[in-house]
Design a protein around this motif. Structure first.
Motif, PDB file in Angstrom:
ATOM      1  N   LEU A 120      34.039  47.031  43.367  1.00 49.75           N
ATOM      2  CA  LEU A 120      34.881  45.883  43.691  1.00 49.75           C
ATOM      3  C   LEU A 120      34.054  44.665  44.096  1.00 49.75           C
ATOM      4  O   LEU A 120      34.429  43.536  43.782  1.00 49.75           O
ATOM      5  N   ARG A 121      32.916  44.888  44.773  1.00 45.86           N
ATOM      6  CA  ARG A 121      32.032  43.757  45.092  1.00 45.86           C
ATOM      7  C   ARG A 121      31.511  43.117  43.812  1.00 45.86           C
ATOM      8  O   ARG A 121      31.493  41.897  43.664  1.00 45.86           O
ATOM      9  N   ALA A 122      31.083  43.951  42.862  1.00 43.58           N
ATOM     10  CA  ALA A 122      30.581  43.438  41.587  1.00 43.58           C
ATOM     11  C   ALA A 122      31.695  42.703  40.827  1.00 43.58           C
ATOM     12  O   ALA A 122      31.461  41.645  40.229  1.00 43.58           O
ATOM     13  N   MET A 123      32.895  43.250  40.875  1.00 36.99           N
ATOM     14  CA  MET A 123      34.027  42.601  40.218  1.00 36.99           C
ATOM     15  C   MET A 123      34.265  41.233  40.850  1.00 36.99           C
ATOM     16  O   MET A 123      34.476  40.237  40.150  1.00 36.99           O
ATOM     17  N   GLY A 124      34.232  41.178  42.159  1.00 36.43           N
ATOM     18  CA  GLY A 124      34.441  39.919  42.866  1.00 36.43           C
ATOM     19  C   GLY A 124      33.384  38.884  42.535  1.00 36.43           C
ATOM     20  O   GLY A 124      33.689  37.704  42.368  1.00 36.43           O
ATOM     21  N   ARG A 125      32.129  39.328  42.416  1.00 33.05           N
ATOM     22  CA  ARG A 125      31.055  38.394  42.048  1.00 33.05           C
ATOM     23  C   ARG A 125      31.278  37.854  40.639  1.00 33.05           C
ATOM     24  O   ARG A 125      31.062  36.670  40.379  1.00 33.05           O
ATOM     25  N   SER A 126      31.731  38.698  39.726  1.00 29.57           N
ATOM     26  CA  SER A 126      31.934  38.249  38.345  1.00 29.57           C
ATOM     27  C   SER A 126      33.138  37.311  38.217  1.00 29.57           C
ATOM     28  O   SER A 126      33.135  36.408  37.391  1.00 29.57           O
ATOM     29  N   ILE A 127      34.138  37.517  39.054  1.00 31.83           N
ATOM     30  CA  ILE A 127      35.336  36.679  39.006  1.00 31.83           C
ATOM     31  C   ILE A 127      35.120  35.389  39.778  1.00 31.83           C
ATOM     32  O   ILE A 127      35.567  34.326  39.372  1.00 31.83           O
ATOM     33  N   GLY A 128      34.457  35.498  40.910  1.00 33.39           N
ATOM     34  CA  GLY A 128      34.210  34.337  41.752  1.00 33.39           C
ATOM     35  C   GLY A 128      35.286  34.154  42.807  1.00 33.39           C
ATOM     36  O   GLY A 128      36.292  34.858  42.810  1.00 33.39           O
ATOM     37  N   PRO A 129      35.051  33.200  43.704  1.00 33.92           N
ATOM     38  CA  PRO A 129      35.996  33.003  44.793  1.00 33.92           C
ATOM     39  C   PRO A 129      37.329  32.446  44.294  1.00 33.92           C
ATOM     40  O   PRO A 129      37.351  31.789  43.260  1.00 33.92           O
ATOM     41  N   PRO A 130      38.382  32.660  45.034  1.00 34.39           N
ATOM     42  CA  PRO A 130      38.412  33.495  46.226  1.00 34.39           C
ATOM     43  C   PRO A 130      38.548  34.958  45.830  1.00 34.39           C
ATOM     44  O   PRO A 130      39.295  35.285  44.907  1.00 34.39           O
ATOM     45  N   TRP A 131      37.825  35.819  46.461  1.00 34.61           N
ATOM     46  CA  TRP A 131      37.919  37.265  46.249  1.00 34.61           C
ATOM     47  C   TRP A 131      38.146  37.858  47.623  1.00 34.61           C
ATOM     48  O   TRP A 131      37.221  38.043  48.403  1.00 34.61           O
ATOM     49  N   GLN A 132      39.404  38.095  47.933  1.00 31.76           N
ATOM     50  CA  GLN A 132      39.799  38.509  49.270  1.00 31.76           C
ATOM     51  C   GLN A 132      40.268  39.957  49.275  1.00 31.76           C
ATOM     52  O   GLN A 132      40.376  40.587  48.222  1.00 31.76           O
ATOM     53  N   ALA A 133      40.569  40.449  50.459  1.00 39.40           N
ATOM     54  CA  ALA A 133      41.009  41.836  50.617  1.00 39.40           C
ATOM     55  C   ALA A 133      42.226  42.139  49.751  1.00 39.40           C
ATOM     56  O   ALA A 133      42.314  43.210  49.146  1.00 39.40           O
ATOM     57  N   ARG A 134      43.152  41.203  49.637  1.00 40.85           N
ATOM     58  CA  ARG A 134      44.354  41.458  48.827  1.00 40.85           C
ATOM     59  C   ARG A 134      44.009  41.558  47.344  1.00 40.85           C
ATOM     60  O   ARG A 134      44.656  42.286  46.596  1.00 40.85           O
ATOM     61  N   HIS A 135      42.974  40.842  46.898  1.00 35.65           N
ATOM     62  CA  HIS A 135      42.541  40.950  45.504  1.00 35.65           C
ATOM     63  C   HIS A 135      41.889  42.309  45.264  1.00 35.65           C
ATOM     64  O   HIS A 135      42.099  42.932  44.215  1.00 35.65           O
ATOM     65  N   LYS A 136      41.094  42.759  46.222  1.00 35.61           N
ATOM     66  CA  LYS A 136      40.466  44.085  46.117  1.00 35.61           C
ATOM     67  C   LYS A 136      41.538  45.172  46.077  1.00 35.61           C
ATOM     68  O   LYS A 136      41.434  46.121  45.296  1.00 35.61           O
ATOM     69  N   LEU A 137      42.555  45.024  46.919  1.00 39.10           N
ATOM     70  CA  LEU A 137      43.644  46.001  46.937  1.00 39.10           C
ATOM     71  C   LEU A 137      44.364  46.029  45.592  1.00 39.10           C
ATOM     72  O   LEU A 137      44.653  47.106  45.052  1.00 39.10           O
ATOM     73  N   ALA A 138      44.648  44.866  45.033  1.00 39.09           N
ATOM     74  CA  ALA A 138      45.330  44.805  43.737  1.00 39.09           C
ATOM     75  C   ALA A 138      44.472  45.433  42.639  1.00 39.09           C
ATOM     76  O   ALA A 138      44.992  46.166  41.786  1.00 39.09           O
ATOM     77  N   ALA A 139      43.168  45.169  42.659  1.00 41.35           N
ATOM     78  CA  ALA A 139      42.273  45.769  41.664  1.00 41.35           C
ATOM     79  C   ALA A 139      42.226  47.278  41.815  1.00 41.35           C
ATOM     80  O   ALA A 139      42.270  48.021  40.822  1.00 41.35           O
ATOM     81  N   ALA A 140      42.159  47.760  43.062  1.00 39.47           N
ATOM     82  CA  ALA A 140      42.143  49.198  43.297  1.00 39.47           C
ATOM     83  C   ALA A 140      43.451  49.836  42.823  1.00 39.47           C
ATOM     84  O   ALA A 140      43.442  50.908  42.213  1.00 39.47           O
ATOM     85  N   ALA A 141      44.578  49.165  43.067  1.00 41.02           N
ATOM     86  CA  ALA A 141      45.863  49.694  42.620  1.00 41.02           C
ATOM     87  C   ALA A 141      45.942  49.768  41.100  1.00 41.02           C
ATOM     88  O   ALA A 141      46.455  50.733  40.541  1.00 41.02           O
ATOM     89  N   ALA A 142      45.375  48.760  40.429  1.00 39.67           N
ATOM     90  CA  ALA A 142      45.365  48.770  38.949  1.00 39.67           C
ATOM     91  C   ALA A 142      44.519  49.936  38.442  1.00 39.67           C
ATOM     92  O   ALA A 142      44.904  50.614  37.491  1.00 39.67           O
ATOM     93  N   LEU A 143      43.387  50.160  39.077  1.00 36.75           N
ATOM     94  CA  LEU A 143      42.532  51.286  38.676  1.00 36.75           C
ATOM     95  C   LEU A 143      43.230  52.623  38.921  1.00 36.75           C
ATOM     96  O   LEU A 143      43.194  53.525  38.079  1.00 36.75           O
TER      97      LEU A 143
END
Length: 149
Positions: A120-143
């Protein structure tokens, strides 16, 4: 009515409160349908599923939800999640209900045991800001939804 009764609000009967909730429920359903239609038109790939956070159990009737303080505190968010789920199902999208406490381990399992935090950190770096806890949660839910399908 209930917790909303204060100097800035006007009294409303339980009957009128239920009618108001029904109007809001219809507006939420309409908004969910229109939003998912717009999303499907915008995204360049077909959407087949949606992940939505699991809803807490609530009393069955709107009257009980209004008069129960705990239920009244979460009933709005449950109504909107249910509207999204209904709209998604009407589009023939599957709905994956995820639990916030177990979604990250499920996402790691979907990645074959990979370190989900690093992923998720790598995903956030590739997407760029803002990469917040809610974005990580949504990505984890999609996975995790991928694993469930």
């Amino acid at each position: 009515m209930g917790r909303y009764l204060s100097s800035w609000s006007r009294p409303i009967s339980l009957h009128d409160a239920v009618a108001l909730v029904e109007r809001v429920r219809e507006a939420a359903a309409r908004g969910a349908r229109e939003s998912l239609e717009a999303l499907a038109a915008t995204v360049p790939v077909p959407i087949s599923s949606i992940a939505i956070r699991l809803c807490p159990r609530l009393p069955t009737t709107t009257e009980e939800r209004i008069t129960d303080t705990r239920a009244a505190n979460v009933a709005d968010s449950v109504m909107y999640r249910e509207a999204l789920a209904t709209a998604a199902e009407a589009r023939a999208w599957s709905v994956y209900w995820y639990d916030r406490d177990s979604v990250f381990p499920q996402a790691a399992k979907a990645l074959g045991g990979e370190d989900i935090d690093a992923f998720l950190r790598a995903m956030g770096r590739s997407i760029g800001p803002p990469w917040q806890a809610r974005h990580k949660l949504a990505a984890a839910a999609a996975l995790a939804a991928i694993l469930a399908s």
